[in-house]
Structure formats: C-alpha cells, structure tokens
Design an enzyme around this catalytic site. Structure first.
Site, PDB file in Angstrom:
ATOM      1  N   ASP A   1     -30.055   8.625 -12.108  1.00 33.45           N
ATOM      2  CA  ASP A   1     -31.510   8.642 -11.964  1.00 33.45           C
ATOM      3  C   ASP A   1     -32.165   7.444 -12.638  1.00 33.45           C
ATOM      4  O   ASP A   1     -32.201   7.356 -13.866  1.00 33.45           O
ATOM      5  CB  ASP A   1     -32.054   9.941 -12.565  1.00 33.45           C
ATOM      6  CG  ASP A   1     -33.516  10.178 -12.220  1.00 33.45           C
ATOM      7  OD1 ASP A   1     -34.091   9.356 -11.479  1.00 33.45           O
ATOM      8  OD2 ASP A   1     -34.083  11.178 -12.672  1.00 33.45           O
TER       9      ASP A   1
ATOM     10  N   ASP B   1     -36.982   4.240  -6.829  1.00 38.14           N
ATOM     11  CA  ASP B   1     -36.416   5.395  -7.515  1.00 38.14           C
ATOM     12  C   ASP B   1     -35.159   5.886  -6.807  1.00 38.14           C
ATOM     13  O   ASP B   1     -35.191   6.139  -5.598  1.00 38.14           O
ATOM     14  CB  ASP B   1     -37.474   6.503  -7.574  1.00 38.14           C
ATOM     15  CG  ASP B   1     -36.962   7.759  -8.253  1.00 38.14           C
ATOM     16  OD1 ASP B   1     -36.173   7.637  -9.206  1.00 38.14           O
ATOM     17  OD2 ASP B   1     -37.359   8.857  -7.833  1.00 38.14           O
TER      18      ASP B   1
END
Length: 538
Positions: free
Chosen positions: A190, A415
């Site tokens: 992440d 992201d």
C-alpha cells in the site's frame, strides 16, 4: 462466464482496496498506570500483552544480510541486482469475478472517504505539526544511540508482488517472512499507508486471515519499543494522551492506526527481522534479511483485509517500509504490475533502489510530486494534473478542478491500494461525455456498476478513443485501452474503468490503470517516473 459472474467481478474491481491508511495515525504514549483521556479502547486492553524477547533497547540500525549466522553486512557496491516477485493467483473457485469486482468497488469507495478525511484533518493540524514536527527516522535512530544508518547499497532489492484477485480483492500482496525462526505472512502492499503492521498473538479482536497469526513470543528477534524510545515519537500522539514517564521505563509504545469506519489496528510498536525471497537478474533465488524493521504488532484489528496478515506501507512517512530502506537502497523504489489476466507463471515486481533498465528506457517520463503547502498529507503521493485528453483532444475541464483546497480537500494521488481510477466532478462527467461522443459501438445499459458499457461482439479489433493525462509540468501519460476499459467475457462487453469520486473532491489513479507500466517513486528528486513495460518480462 455468466453475465452475473461478470457483474460481481467488475464490482469487486471497482470497490478495491479499502486498506488505505488512516484517518489518523496515533501513538499512545503513557505510563503503566495512566489513562488516556478522550480515547476509548476495547476491553480488556494491555499493550504489554505481547511477549517481548528483550527489553526496549532495540537493535542497532537496519542491516541487510543473506542466510547464515552471523549475518554479514553488505558492503556498498558489492550487492548484485536482485528482484522480489509478487505472486499472481487465479480467482478462487468459490467466488465469481462479478462478486470480487463488487467487493472491490465497495472497498474503493470506503477507502476514498478515508483518504479524503485524512487529507482534510491533516491540513487542519499542519500549523501545530510545523511548530513541533515529527523527527526523521535518522534523527530518531541517532537519539536512540543506534548509530548512523548503514551505507547505501549498490544494486536493487526486488520482491515478488501477488495479485489479490484470487482473494476477491483488487489489492496486491507480498510474501514476507518475519521473526526468528521466520514465520510466513502475506501482507497488502500500500503506497497510501506508512505503518507496517500485522496481527499478533494474543489477538483480542482480529479479522480472519489465511494461515497462523504471528506469535511474538516464539521469535527471539522480536523487540518491543518502550514509550521513552525516540522512535516512539515517529507516530503522532493525541493531544489528551498522558505523557510517557521522564525516567527510563519499560512500558511499551502503544499505537492506534485508523483506516476507515470499520478498519483499524491497535497494538505495540516493535522491531523485528523481515526476510523476503528474491529473484536475481539471471533467475536465481535467494533470501534477504532486513533487521530492526519498525512495525505494529496488532492485538485489536478489524476491517476488510481479504485474508492478509497485515499491511506493508510504502507511503512517504518515516515509518513506511520504503522509508526504512532508504539508508540501504537510496530514495527510490518502483513496481511493475502485470495485468490481471496474466498466466500464473508470471509475477509483478517490487524493486527497492534504482533500476538501470528502467532509467535507460527510451519512453521513461517523469512528473513532479506535489510538495510543500500544496501537499496536505505527507503520506500520499500527490500529482498535479493540468488536463485530460480523450481521442487526442484536450477536454475543457476547469483548471481549479485539480487544485488542493485550503482545507486539504482536492488534488490527485497515485495509489496502489485503490483498484480503479476516480476523478472528481466536473472532470469525471466531462470525461464520460467525451468517451460517449467518440465511441460508436452499441451501448450496453444492463450493467449497473460501470458506465458507459458497449457491446463489441463480432468486432475483430476493438478501437476506443485514446486517453491521456497531461501534468502541470507538461509530462504526458498515455494509456493503452486495456488500462481504462474492462472487457467482460463471454458477452464481449467493454466498460469504462473510471468512476466519479464519491462525495469528495479527491482524484485517484488506481492500480488497474497502472498495469504494465514500470512506475518509479523517486523521493529524493520528488518525482514519479513511468514507462510502458511488459511487466511479465521484468
């Protein structure tokens, strides 16, 4: 595949990775007998419940070593290029693609809400943090008398990344071996999060994960950080929390990290040895250890993490895995994500350190990260978009659509934890209308998640209008059709894989649009690099 199955898969892709980091990242620093004002924890609560193999005076700075005892420190310039693979799985037999897509889309929406709230809340506290800034990892190590970081290594640290589609997720996973002896865990990758963490025994409230939960009492290399350790200051604390005792104390450094309304982790901040399996440039395999990695040992965890044991943060903050490896491999890392339909024999790659093959790529392009006052949350990688091109034509989107507002809202981030791409209004509406105007195939209006969709059955070679992002520094990112349209079989339906941002002004470039691009995060020069690549061949 039945239309119902296609529907579920698409929904799962759209609502991808809610694991995005936190509305707030707090470290609760208090003595054994003190209470936290204004904070309610689950009962019973004991931040010292995890067994510690030693006192709080943790190891020296990070060092990397191969197999063997004792581990050897690598000498700068001696480390050969190596790669870490990200494994690729098929969709599990008990979950359809439609179901996985629906799940992912829901997670995307929740994640976006969390990112938006974190950015706006971070902006509201910027003045206070400017007056009392968090220390860097290097300064914290120095204050803890742990010496200077290890010298930078020549070469690369390359890991395998695993697609989460098999688990009904739009996220990517990496296999990590943690502790001594090593215990195997699968962590979500992440770039929108800083804290590395995993579920720990005793687990007072935990979500279901694949495989056993990490047991710190069975690892001889596990070390709790004390609340007096300067590294405990790397996580911000609530204003109303009691301060840590001024004298040397063995009280643990508790943390609380929040991802959304139903996702969070609470536990002890600690250090441990992380070991990863590597693949070198000629196909050989080996393992590599990184010692004294700061991570969260979570005893209370909740959320949708799709069987993972925890999360490996690659955000810009000092606690992320990427930041902790900077002293070893420099200020750059990159990844190359294979497309979701790839064969199981191929894998995505995560690379720490500069990749010479990428730097020599003739189509490598760079755009600057948004920094300073325009970056409301230092965790995220903000980009400054100037405009969008569809079919080679620049769309008439107001320039202020892309700006970060005074309250921290707005802006665009890249992201890895969000599946699809999302654009705020009015950008999304304008993009959609431009697509609809230029596509001549028959509309398919029976799919409720993505729109527009088109019936392309019988079309030998499908053509869609080109899609490009133009950045404020004039860099242009051109995407192939497969990165912004999803094809559903056997109905031969093509759907736009871009949605409007739900209830926020934040725009996000998700991992679906990043497939088959080698993407480099160069924090030293504050820029993002991207080049088209067959990631299966990296």
């Amino acid at each position: 595949m039945a239309r119902t199955e296609q529907f579920i898969f698409l929904l799962l892709l759209v609502f991808s990775a809610l694991c995005l980091p936190s509305i707030k990242a707090f470290s609760f620093n208090f003595s054994r007998n003190s209470n936290l004002a204004g904070i309610i924890f689950p009962t019973p609560l004991s931040f010292n419940s995890a067994a510690s193999a030693a006192d709080s005076n943790c190891h020296s700075h990070h060092r990397l070593a191969g197999d063997g005892d004792p581990p050897e420190y690598p000498v700068a310039g001696d480390a050969p290029p190596v790669k870490l693979d990200l494994k690729h799985h098929r969709l599990s037999s008990d979950k359809t693609k439609e179901a996985a897509l629906f799940d992912s889309t829901q997670k995307d929406f929740l994640r976006i809400q969390t990112l938006f709230r974190r950015a706006t809340e971070k902006k509201s506290t910027n003045n206070k943090q400017n007056q009392n800034p968090l220390p860097s990892l290097a300064s914290a190590l120095k204050a803890a008398n742990l010496g200077s970081p290890a010298p930078a290594l020549a070469g690369r640290f390359v890991a395998t990344v695993e697609s989460g589609v098999a688990l009904g997720s739009g996220e990517y996973f990496i296999d990590v071996f943690i502790g001594t002896p090593p215990q195997h865990f699968s962590l979500i990758l992440d770039t929108g999060s800083d804290l590395n963490w995993l579920q720990c025994l005793p687990c007072h409230a935990c979500f279901e994960q694949s495989g056993p939960i990490y047991d710190p009492s069975s690892s001889s290399s596990y070390r709790n950080l004390s609340c007096t350790d300067p590294r405990c200051d790397l996580v911000s604390r609530p204003e109303l929390s009691a301060s840590c005792p001024a004298v040397e104390d063995h009280s643990s450094c508790p943390y609380f990290y929040w991802y959304g309304d139903h996702s969070n982790t609470t536990g002890d901040l600690a250090t441990e040895i992380f070991t990863v399996n590597l693949t070198d440039t000629i196909g050989g395999t080996t393992s590599r250890k990184v010692e004294s990695v700061i991570f969260g040992c979570g005893h209370w965890n909740r959320g949708l993490f799709h069987g993972a044991a925890g999360l490996l943060g690659l955000g810009r903050g000092p606690l992320s895995f990427a930041s902790q490896l900077r002293s070893l491999y420099g200020h750059a890392f990159s990844y190359c994500l294979v497309d979701r339909n790839s064969d199981l024999s191929v894998s995505s790659k995560l690379i720490f350190g500069e990749d010479p093959s990428l730097l020599a790529h003739p189509q490598l392009n760079f755009t600057s990260f948004t920094t300073g006052k325009e970056n409301p949350a230092e965790t995220f990688y903000y980009l400054h978009i100037k405009g969008i091109k569809v079919g080679g034509e620049m769309l008439d989107i107001p320039m202020d659509t892309w700006d970060v507002l005074e309250n921290g809202a707005g802006g665009t981030i890249i992201d890895s934890g969000t599946t699809l791409s999302y654009f705020s209004e009015p950008a999304y509406g304008i993009i959609r209308k431009a697509i609809e105007k230029k596509v001549t195939y028959k509309l398919f209006e029976e799919f409720p998640v993505l729109s527009p969709c088109y019936n392309v059955s019988g079309v030998e070679k499908v053509k869609m209008p080109e899609f490009s992002i133009v950045f404020s520094d004039e860099a242009v990112w051109d995407f192939p059709m497969e990165n912004y349209f999803i094809r559903l079989e056997p109905e031969s339906i093509m759907c736009l894989a871009i949605l409007g941002t739900p209830k926020t002004s934040l725009s996000i470039l998700g991992n679906y649009q990043q497939q088959n691009f080698h993407i480099m995060y160069d924090t030293k020069n504050s820029r993002l690099g991207f080049a088209p690549m067959k990631c299966a061949e990296v």
